[in-house]
Every structure is written in C-alpha cells, then in structure tokens.
Design a protein around this motif. Structure first.
Motif, PDB file in Angstrom:
ATOM      1  N   ASP A   1       0.820  -1.208   0.000  1.00 56.20           N
ATOM      2  CA  ASP A   1       0.000   0.000   0.000  1.00 56.20           C
ATOM      3  C   ASP A   1       0.856   1.260   0.000  1.00 56.20           C
ATOM      4  O   ASP A   1       0.426   2.306  -0.463  1.00 56.20           O
ATOM      5  N   ASP A   2       2.083   1.198   0.520  1.00 56.64           N
ATOM      6  CA  ASP A   2       2.959   2.353   0.607  1.00 56.64           C
ATOM      7  C   ASP A   2       3.727   2.607  -0.682  1.00 56.64           C
ATOM      8  O   ASP A   2       4.376   3.620  -0.830  1.00 56.64           O
ATOM      9  N   ILE A   3       3.673   1.679  -1.612  1.00 53.73           N
ATOM     10  CA  ILE A   3       4.377   1.801  -2.878  1.00 53.73           C
ATOM     11  C   ILE A   3       3.428   2.428  -3.883  1.00 53.73           C
ATOM     12  O   ILE A   3       2.359   1.897  -4.158  1.00 53.73           O
ATOM     13  N   ASP A   4       3.831   3.584  -4.427  1.00 53.62           N
ATOM     14  CA  ASP A   4       2.983   4.301  -5.375  1.00 53.62           C
ATOM     15  C   ASP A   4       3.650   4.292  -6.742  1.00 53.62           C
ATOM     16  O   ASP A   4       4.515   5.108  -7.025  1.00 53.62           O
ATOM     17  N   ILE A   5       3.277   3.327  -7.562  1.00 51.39           N
ATOM     18  CA  ILE A   5       3.739   3.249  -8.945  1.00 51.39           C
ATOM     19  C   ILE A   5       2.508   3.394  -9.815  1.00 51.39           C
ATOM     20  O   ILE A   5       1.543   2.655  -9.660  1.00 51.39           O
ATOM     21  N   ARG A   6       2.557   4.345 -10.738  1.00 52.78           N
ATOM     22  CA  ARG A   6       1.415   4.598 -11.616  1.00 52.78           C
ATOM     23  C   ARG A   6       1.843   4.507 -13.076  1.00 52.78           C
ATOM     24  O   ARG A   6       2.917   4.988 -13.437  1.00 52.78           O
TER      25      ARG A   6
ATOM     26  N   ASN B   1       7.086   6.622  -6.506  1.00 57.01           N
ATOM     27  CA  ASN B   1       7.703   7.204  -5.320  1.00 57.01           C
ATOM     28  C   ASN B   1       8.876   6.356  -4.814  1.00 57.01           C
ATOM     29  O   ASN B   1       9.453   6.657  -3.788  1.00 57.01           O
ATOM     30  N   ILE B   2       9.206   5.287  -5.543  1.00 55.82           N
ATOM     31  CA  ILE B   2      10.327   4.430  -5.164  1.00 55.82           C
ATOM     32  C   ILE B   2      11.172   4.134  -6.405  1.00 55.82           C
ATOM     33  O   ILE B   2      10.738   4.346  -7.532  1.00 55.82           O
ATOM     34  N   ASN B   3      12.374   3.623  -6.183  1.00 54.84           N
ATOM     35  CA  ASN B   3      13.252   3.240  -7.290  1.00 54.84           C
ATOM     36  C   ASN B   3      12.968   1.799  -7.687  1.00 54.84           C
ATOM     37  O   ASN B   3      12.706   0.955  -6.842  1.00 54.84           O
TER      38      ASN B   3
END
Length: 123
Positions: free
Chosen positions: A45-50, A65-67
């Motif tokens: 849920d904390d990983i925001d990939i769109r 929001n992450i690599n």
C-alpha cells in the motif's frame, strides 16, 4: 488481506514476534541455535507506482515514489515478452506488441517484485 497473510505466515512459521507500523511489519529478532533473523517487510500500500495512459497506444509512462531497476512485460497467460531497463524519461515503447491485456512487473535491484500492474493496450 496482505497484512493478515503476513501475520499468519509469521506466526505459523515462527520467524519472530511481529509488530505493525503505518508503513511496515517489523519482525523482532528471534534467537535460534545458529543465527538471529531480522526482517522488515514493506506493505504494498505504501508503494505508489502509476502507469499512464492506461489503456495505452504506443507507449506507457511511469511515475513512482520508489526506485525500480527494471520492468518485465508479460502477456495475460504469463509468458514473458519484454524487459525494460529504467529510462531517463520513464517512457516505454509498446509499438511491437499487439493490442490486449498485459502484466507489468516492477523489479528492484535484487530481482524482487516490487509491484505488479495490469496494462491494457489498444489495437
């Protein structure tokens, strides 16, 4: 659902005492005969990939929001079709695949799956 599974897995297999925070499940170290196990598992849920546009025509763009180190493209039955390396503009070409439903698997530098997203491609 992921949190329930994580808790059940930890308690059944005895990896330690789990404590939850807003962003992860932390496992308290448990002494065994040979070593100490310390694990931290981030919640998806904390990983925001769109991915946009979705449905796509000739390309898709990624904001995150992450690599991540690579993206794998699979058809709907799980056959791997392409692997994309991270691009500077975060745009990835789809001109060589036909219209349909695809799965994008985002991987980290250790080849662990970070997130999976369904992608629709127009004809």
């Amino acid at each position: 659902m992921n949190r329930i599974f994580t808790w059940a897995f930890l308690l059944i297999f005895g990896f330690g005492v789990a404590t939850a925070t807003a962003s992860s499940v932390d496992i308290m170290p448990v002494k065994s005969n040979s070593s100490t196990l310390i694990v931290s598992i981030p919640f998806q849920d904390d990983i925001d990939i769109r991915v946009s546009p979705n449905p796509a025509n000739d390309y898709f763009a990624v904001t995150s929001n992450i690599n991540y180190s690579k993206i794998q493209l699979f058809n709907i039955i799980g056959k791997p079709l392409k692997t994309y390396r991270v691009s500077a503009d975060n745009n990835y070409q789809l001109t060589d695949v036909p219209g349909g439903i695809y799965i994008l698997r985002f991987m980290d530098s250790n080849n662990q799956v970070i997130k999976t997203i369904k992608l629709y491609k127009k004809n």
